[in-house]
Scaffold this motif. Structure first.
Motif, PDB file in Angstrom:
ATOM      1  N   ARG A 107       0.829  -1.220   0.000  1.00 47.71           N
ATOM      2  CA  ARG A 107       0.000   0.000   0.000  1.00 47.71           C
ATOM      3  C   ARG A 107       0.859   1.265   0.000  1.00 47.71           C
ATOM      4  NH1 ARG A 107      -3.143  -2.849   3.842  1.00 47.71           N
ATOM      5  NH2 ARG A 107      -2.201  -1.620   5.505  1.00 47.71           N
ATOM      6  N   MET A 108       2.054   1.171   0.571  1.00 47.61           N
ATOM      7  CA  MET A 108       2.956   2.314   0.636  1.00 47.61           C
ATOM      8  C   MET A 108       3.802   2.451  -0.637  1.00 47.61           C
ATOM      9  SD  MET A 108       2.127   3.563   3.592  1.00 47.61           S
ATOM     10  CE  MET A 108       3.271   4.906   3.603  1.00 47.61           C
ATOM     11  N   GLY A 109       3.589   1.559  -1.610  1.00 49.90           N
ATOM     12  CA  GLY A 109       4.264   1.682  -2.900  1.00 49.90           C
ATOM     13  C   GLY A 109       5.455   0.772  -3.120  1.00 49.90           C
ATOM     14  N   PHE A 110       5.745  -0.111  -2.176  1.00 50.66           N
ATOM     15  CA  PHE A 110       6.830  -1.069  -2.369  1.00 50.66           C
ATOM     16  C   PHE A 110       6.355  -2.184  -3.296  1.00 50.66           C
ATOM     17  CE2 PHE A 110       8.121   0.883   1.587  1.00 50.66           C
ATOM     18  CZ  PHE A 110       9.507   0.858   1.559  1.00 50.66           C
ATOM     19  N   ARG A 111       7.298  -2.772  -4.037  1.00 51.19           N
ATOM     20  CA  ARG A 111       7.009  -3.942  -4.866  1.00 51.19           C
ATOM     21  C   ARG A 111       8.035  -5.014  -4.544  1.00 51.19           C
ATOM     22  NH1 ARG A 111      10.884  -4.412  -8.448  1.00 51.19           N
ATOM     23  NH2 ARG A 111      12.052  -2.585  -9.062  1.00 51.19           N
ATOM     24  N   VAL A 112       7.634  -6.262  -4.684  1.00 50.15           N
ATOM     25  CA  VAL A 112       8.566  -7.369  -4.467  1.00 50.15           C
ATOM     26  C   VAL A 112       9.504  -7.424  -5.671  1.00 50.15           C
ATOM     27  CG1 VAL A 112       8.826  -9.861  -4.157  1.00 50.15           C
ATOM     28  CG2 VAL A 112       6.902  -8.670  -3.074  1.00 50.15           C
ATOM     29  N   ALA A 113      10.783  -7.171  -5.425  1.00 48.97           N
ATOM     30  CA  ALA A 113      11.786  -7.194  -6.487  1.00 48.97           C
ATOM     31  C   ALA A 113      12.387  -8.582  -6.649  1.00 48.97           C
ATOM     32  CB  ALA A 113      12.887  -6.176  -6.201  1.00 48.97           C
ATOM     33  N   GLU A 114      12.459  -9.336  -5.539  1.00 50.00           N
ATOM     34  CA  GLU A 114      12.972 -10.706  -5.597  1.00 50.00           C
ATOM     35  C   GLU A 114      12.590 -11.439  -4.321  1.00 50.00           C
ATOM     36  OE1 GLU A 114      17.465 -11.094  -4.579  1.00 50.00           O
ATOM     37  OE2 GLU A 114      17.252  -9.087  -5.470  1.00 50.00           O
ATOM     38  N   ILE A 115      12.683 -12.750  -4.401  1.00 56.40           N
ATOM     39  CA  ILE A 115      12.502 -13.588  -3.214  1.00 56.40           C
ATOM     40  C   ILE A 115      13.880 -14.123  -2.862  1.00 56.40           C
ATOM     41  CG2 ILE A 115      11.447 -15.661  -2.258  1.00 56.40           C
ATOM     42  CD1 ILE A 115       9.122 -15.206  -4.270  1.00 56.40           C
ATOM     43  N   ARG A 116      14.311 -13.841  -1.655  1.00 56.35           N
ATOM     44  CA  ARG A 116      15.637 -14.267  -1.206  1.00 56.35           C
ATOM     45  C   ARG A 116      15.499 -15.528  -0.358  1.00 56.35           C
ATOM     46  NH1 ARG A 116      18.630  -8.515   0.150  1.00 56.35           N
ATOM     47  NH2 ARG A 116      18.737  -7.846  -2.029  1.00 56.35           N
ATOM     48  N   LYS A 117      15.879 -16.633  -0.943  1.00 53.18           N
ATOM     49  CA  LYS A 117      15.809 -17.932  -0.261  1.00 53.18           C
ATOM     50  C   LYS A 117      16.873 -17.980   0.837  1.00 53.18           C
ATOM     51  CE  LYS A 117      13.396 -20.890  -1.715  1.00 53.18           C
ATOM     52  NZ  LYS A 117      12.059 -21.179  -1.206  1.00 53.18           N
ATOM     53  N   ASP A 118      16.470 -18.464   1.991  1.00 51.85           N
ATOM     54  CA  ASP A 118      17.391 -18.679   3.114  1.00 51.85           C
ATOM     55  C   ASP A 118      18.179 -17.417   3.479  1.00 51.85           C
ATOM     56  OD1 ASP A 118      16.547 -21.365   3.076  1.00 51.85           O
ATOM     57  OD2 ASP A 118      18.119 -21.901   1.653  1.00 51.85           O
ATOM     58  N   GLU A 119      17.559 -16.260   3.354  1.00 57.59           N
ATOM     59  CA  GLU A 119      18.224 -14.969   3.616  1.00 57.59           C
ATOM     60  C   GLU A 119      18.870 -14.922   4.999  1.00 57.59           C
ATOM     61  OE1 GLU A 119      18.918 -10.661   2.769  1.00 57.59           O
ATOM     62  OE2 GLU A 119      18.970 -12.540   1.679  1.00 57.59           O
ATOM     63  N   TYR A 120      18.181 -15.425   5.999  1.00 56.76           N
ATOM     64  CA  TYR A 120      18.709 -15.399   7.366  1.00 56.76           C
ATOM     65  C   TYR A 120      18.891 -16.814   7.913  1.00 56.76           C
ATOM     66  CZ  TYR A 120      17.775 -10.434   7.148  1.00 56.76           C
ATOM     67  OH  TYR A 120      17.782  -9.120   6.777  1.00 56.76           O
ATOM     68  N   GLY A 121      19.245 -17.745   7.033  1.00 59.10           N
ATOM     69  CA  GLY A 121      19.438 -19.135   7.426  1.00 59.10           C
ATOM     70  C   GLY A 121      18.439 -20.036   6.717  1.00 59.10           C
ATOM     71  N   VAL A 122      18.653 -21.310   6.796  1.00 55.12           N
ATOM     72  CA  VAL A 122      17.809 -22.293   6.125  1.00 55.12           C
ATOM     73  C   VAL A 122      16.351 -22.116   6.548  1.00 55.12           C
ATOM     74  CG1 VAL A 122      17.355 -24.755   5.810  1.00 55.12           C
ATOM     75  CG2 VAL A 122      19.715 -23.931   5.919  1.00 55.12           C
ATOM     76  N   GLY A 123      15.480 -21.987   5.552  1.00 52.81           N
ATOM     77  CA  GLY A 123      14.048 -21.839   5.804  1.00 52.81           C
ATOM     78  C   GLY A 123      13.615 -20.436   6.186  1.00 52.81           C
ATOM     79  N   SER A 124      14.539 -19.487   6.175  1.00 49.29           N
ATOM     80  CA  SER A 124      14.221 -18.102   6.562  1.00 49.29           C
ATOM     81  C   SER A 124      14.229 -17.218   5.317  1.00 49.29           C
ATOM     82  CB  SER A 124      15.228 -17.606   7.604  1.00 49.29           C
ATOM     83  OG  SER A 124      14.821 -16.365   8.127  1.00 49.29           O
ATOM     84  N   ASP A 125      13.226 -17.457   4.454  1.00 56.82           N
ATOM     85  CA  ASP A 125      13.112 -16.702   3.203  1.00 56.82           C
ATOM     86  C   ASP A 125      12.563 -15.308   3.466  1.00 56.82           C
ATOM     87  OD1 ASP A 125      13.822 -19.150   2.128  1.00 56.82           O
ATOM     88  OD2 ASP A 125      11.802 -19.626   1.425  1.00 56.82           O
TER      89      ASP A 125
END
Length: 158
Positions: free
Chosen positions: A129-147
């Motif tokens: 709603r604030m105008g952000f868009r999903v640019a990518e999905i980062r798999k395991d960004e903060y460890g396994v299973g933390s997308d």
């Protein structure tokens, strides 16, 4: 904005404020991403800690932890953004985010970004709603299973 609300950008924290911030982090993120006292101090000294405050309340109702992207100097990165659990659903997130946009524009940023847990539906909806868009999905960004969704908003011509 409600006349009882105001923005504060602390440049240092007292030991009591540091303890309060650690408690707010745990309340907001639990063990899934809360920043400890070392991280909070680094954000205050090298980025911006932005508080939405309400008169008569000794704790901020909403918090934004902001940093500059090292590789893209005109990109601001929201490291943490949350509304206190007892204040959610009252529009405080939208109010704080609009102030954050104003502050980063003043600092000559052209884009702002953040990461958010895909299962945090309320936050994802707010950011969209604030105008952000999903640019990518980062798999395991903060460890396994933390997308995380990596979301971006342009501030140019906005």
């Amino acid at each position: 904005m409600n006349p009882n609300l105001y923005i504060e950008v602390p440049e240092c924290l007292s030991p009591e404020q540091l303890k309060m911030m650690c408690e707010l982090e745990i309340d907001a993120f639990g063990s899934d991403g809360s920043v400890d006292e070392y991280g909070i101090i680094a954000i205050v000294r090298n980025g911006r800690l932005i508080w939405l405050r309400e008169e008569g309340d000794n704790r901020p109702v909403a918090v934004c932890e902001l940093m500059r992207d090292y590789k893209q100097c005109d990109l601001a990165y929201i490291f943490g953004f949350y509304v206190r659990s007892d204040k959610q659903g009252r529009g405080y997130g939208r109010i704080l985010m609009n102030h954050v946009f104003d502050l980063v524009r003043q600092d000559q940023f052209s884009e702002i970004s953040l990461t958010v847990k895909p299962s945090n539906v309320a936050a994802v909806k707010l950011y969209e709603r604030m105008g952000f868009r999903v640019a990518e999905i980062r798999k395991d960004e903060y460890g396994v299973g933390s997308d995380r969704y990596y979301m971006v908003k342009s501030l140019v011509g906005d």
